[in-house]
Design a protein around this motif. Sequence first.
Motif, PDB file in Angstrom:
ATOM      1  N   LEU A  14     -13.260 -83.367  37.510  1.00 55.05           N
ATOM      2  CA  LEU A  14     -11.886 -83.209  37.035  1.00 55.05           C
ATOM      3  C   LEU A  14     -11.061 -82.407  38.038  1.00 55.05           C
ATOM      4  N   VAL A  15      -9.779 -82.703  38.057  1.00 55.60           N
ATOM      5  CA  VAL A  15      -8.855 -82.029  38.963  1.00 55.60           C
ATOM      6  C   VAL A  15      -7.781 -81.347  38.119  1.00 55.60           C
ATOM      7  N   CYS A  16      -7.510 -80.100  38.428  1.00 54.53           N
ATOM      8  CA  CYS A  16      -6.411 -79.369  37.800  1.00 54.53           C
ATOM      9  C   CYS A  16      -5.322 -79.237  38.841  1.00 54.53           C
ATOM     10  N   GLU A  17      -4.117 -79.716  38.491  1.00 50.51           N
ATOM     11  CA  GLU A  17      -3.043 -79.739  39.486  1.00 50.51           C
ATOM     12  C   GLU A  17      -1.726 -79.399  38.812  1.00 50.51           C
ATOM     13  N   ARG A  18      -0.934 -78.631  39.494  1.00 46.53           N
ATOM     14  CA  ARG A  18       0.404 -78.301  38.995  1.00 46.53           C
ATOM     15  C   ARG A  18       1.238 -79.573  38.980  1.00 46.53           C
ATOM     16  N   LEU A  19       1.931 -79.817  37.899  1.00 46.27           N
ATOM     17  CA  LEU A  19       2.710 -81.035  37.715  1.00 46.27           C
ATOM     18  C   LEU A  19       3.655 -81.304  38.884  1.00 46.27           C
ATOM     19  N   ASP A  24       3.282 -88.148  42.831  1.00 43.38           N
ATOM     20  CA  ASP A  24       2.558 -89.200  42.123  1.00 43.38           C
ATOM     21  C   ASP A  24       2.391 -88.872  40.641  1.00 43.38           C
ATOM     22  N   ASN A  25       2.482 -87.610  40.306  1.00 44.37           N
ATOM     23  CA  ASN A  25       2.322 -87.222  38.905  1.00 44.37           C
ATOM     24  C   ASN A  25       3.407 -87.820  38.018  1.00 44.37           C
ATOM     25  N   LEU A  26       4.582 -88.108  38.583  1.00 42.11           N
ATOM     26  CA  LEU A  26       5.629 -88.763  37.797  1.00 42.11           C
ATOM     27  C   LEU A  26       5.128 -90.103  37.260  1.00 42.11           C
ATOM     28  N   ARG A  27       4.418 -90.828  38.079  1.00 43.57           N
ATOM     29  CA  ARG A  27       3.865 -92.120  37.672  1.00 43.57           C
ATOM     30  C   ARG A  27       2.747 -91.918  36.653  1.00 43.57           C
ATOM     31  N   TYR A  28       1.870 -90.967  36.916  1.00 44.97           N
ATOM     32  CA  TYR A  28       0.745 -90.712  36.008  1.00 44.97           C
ATOM     33  C   TYR A  28       1.223 -90.242  34.631  1.00 44.97           C
ATOM     34  N   VAL A  29       2.293 -89.476  34.604  1.00 41.96           N
ATOM     35  CA  VAL A  29       2.834 -88.966  33.350  1.00 41.96           C
ATOM     36  C   VAL A  29       3.275 -90.120  32.443  1.00 41.96           C
ATOM     37  N   GLU A  30       3.844 -91.159  33.015  1.00 40.35           N
ATOM     38  CA  GLU A  30       4.314 -92.295  32.214  1.00 40.35           C
ATOM     39  C   GLU A  30       3.179 -92.965  31.445  1.00 40.35           C
ATOM     40  N   ASP A  31       1.972 -92.880  31.955  1.00 38.69           N
ATOM     41  CA  ASP A  31       0.823 -93.504  31.296  1.00 38.69           C
ATOM     42  C   ASP A  31       0.126 -92.572  30.301  1.00 38.69           C
ATOM     43  N   PHE A  32       0.589 -91.324  30.223  1.00 32.14           N
ATOM     44  CA  PHE A  32      -0.073 -90.364  29.347  1.00 32.14           C
ATOM     45  C   PHE A  32       0.262 -90.653  27.889  1.00 32.14           C
ATOM     46  N   ILE A  33      -0.764 -90.686  27.053  1.00 31.79           N
ATOM     47  CA  ILE A  33      -0.607 -90.933  25.621  1.00 31.79           C
ATOM     48  C   ILE A  33      -1.439 -89.906  24.868  1.00 31.79           C
ATOM     49  N   ASN A  34      -0.878 -89.420  23.775  1.00 32.42           N
ATOM     50  CA  ASN A  34      -1.629 -88.553  22.874  1.00 32.42           C
ATOM     51  C   ASN A  34      -1.408 -89.086  21.466  1.00 32.42           C
ATOM     52  N   TYR A  35      -2.414 -89.716  20.913  1.00 33.25           N
ATOM     53  CA  TYR A  35      -2.287 -90.349  19.605  1.00 33.25           C
ATOM     54  C   TYR A  35      -2.194 -89.346  18.463  1.00 33.25           C
ATOM     55  N   LYS A  36      -2.748 -88.178  18.649  1.00 33.88           N
ATOM     56  CA  LYS A  36      -2.734 -87.172  17.585  1.00 33.88           C
ATOM     57  C   LYS A  36      -1.393 -86.463  17.486  1.00 33.88           C
ATOM     58  N   ASN A  37      -0.726 -86.290  18.634  1.00 39.96           N
ATOM     59  CA  ASN A  37       0.546 -85.573  18.640  1.00 39.96           C
ATOM     60  C   ASN A  37       1.439 -86.178  19.721  1.00 39.96           C
ATOM     61  N   GLY A  67      -6.934 -90.210  38.810  1.00 33.00           N
ATOM     62  CA  GLY A  67      -5.568 -89.724  38.648  1.00 33.00           C
ATOM     63  C   GLY A  67      -5.046 -89.831  37.234  1.00 33.00           C
ATOM     64  N   LYS A  68      -5.820 -90.345  36.315  1.00 37.55           N
ATOM     65  CA  LYS A  68      -5.381 -90.457  34.924  1.00 37.55           C
ATOM     66  C   LYS A  68      -5.358 -89.065  34.287  1.00 37.55           C
ATOM     67  N   ILE A  69      -4.252 -88.771  33.617  1.00 36.22           N
ATOM     68  CA  ILE A  69      -4.111 -87.474  32.951  1.00 36.22           C
ATOM     69  C   ILE A  69      -4.909 -87.501  31.652  1.00 36.22           C
ATOM     70  N   LEU A  70      -5.841 -86.585  31.530  1.00 35.97           N
ATOM     71  CA  LEU A  70      -6.644 -86.475  30.316  1.00 35.97           C
ATOM     72  C   LEU A  70      -5.996 -85.508  29.325  1.00 35.97           C
ATOM     73  N   PHE A  71      -5.500 -84.397  29.841  1.00 30.99           N
ATOM     74  CA  PHE A  71      -4.759 -83.433  29.040  1.00 30.99           C
ATOM     75  C   PHE A  71      -3.988 -82.518  29.978  1.00 30.99           C
ATOM     76  N   TYR A  72      -3.171 -81.661  29.394  1.00 29.29           N
ATOM     77  CA  TYR A  72      -2.411 -80.698  30.199  1.00 29.29           C
ATOM     78  C   TYR A  72      -2.272 -79.408  29.426  1.00 29.29           C
ATOM     79  N   PHE A  73      -1.893 -78.378  30.135  1.00 32.03           N
ATOM     80  CA  PHE A  73      -1.553 -77.116  29.500  1.00 32.03           C
ATOM     81  C   PHE A  73      -0.365 -76.538  30.242  1.00 32.03           C
ATOM     82  N   SER A  74       0.284 -75.587  29.619  1.00 36.13           N
ATOM     83  CA  SER A  74       1.459 -74.988  30.247  1.00 36.13           C
ATOM     84  C   SER A  74       1.440 -73.481  30.056  1.00 36.13           C
TER      85      SER A  74
END
Length: 157
Positions: A14-19, A24-37, A67-74
């Motif tokens: 896994l890779v931890c990277e600042r947004l 390229d993260n702009l593209r990856y963000v568009e594919d991010f889905i969270n079904y629970k929230n 490069g698929k976003i699994l989760f994020y934190f802030s």
Amino acid sequence: MRITDEQKRNIYSLVCERLSANEDNLRYVEDFINYKNESLADTLKNEAFEEDEKGNIAYYLIKNPDGKILFYFSLKCGSLYESIKGVDSLERIRELYEYVIELKNEPDLNESDRQAVESIIERIRTGKGLIKNDLAKISYAKKGEIIKELEKHRKMI
């Protein structure tokens, strides 16, 4: 329960990277889905990049090797930096406090002024701030000295 070697390999891949660190993260963000929230995904897609670039909130993405976003934190960056900004104010308060301590120890200070200065010292020490009544109790000559010193530090009061 033990972590298996395969699980360890997955975790270490896994890779931890600042947004905002990677366009390229702009593209990856568009594919991010969270079904629970869904609002978590909406935040990441609509607000996060701007907030991250401004430094208001730092967003970190956890991505798989593809490069698929699994989760994020802030992290709320302002919370981190306020204490740093506060150092300057604390320094000014310390300087004022030391000045008033020196004033208290002046041999020509009359008893009434000494009590008023002690009251000011206590209000600074406890963080209660100064009030006009404290200054009103000090003789005119000493009041001028204190007011001059307060003017140097007026942003903190």
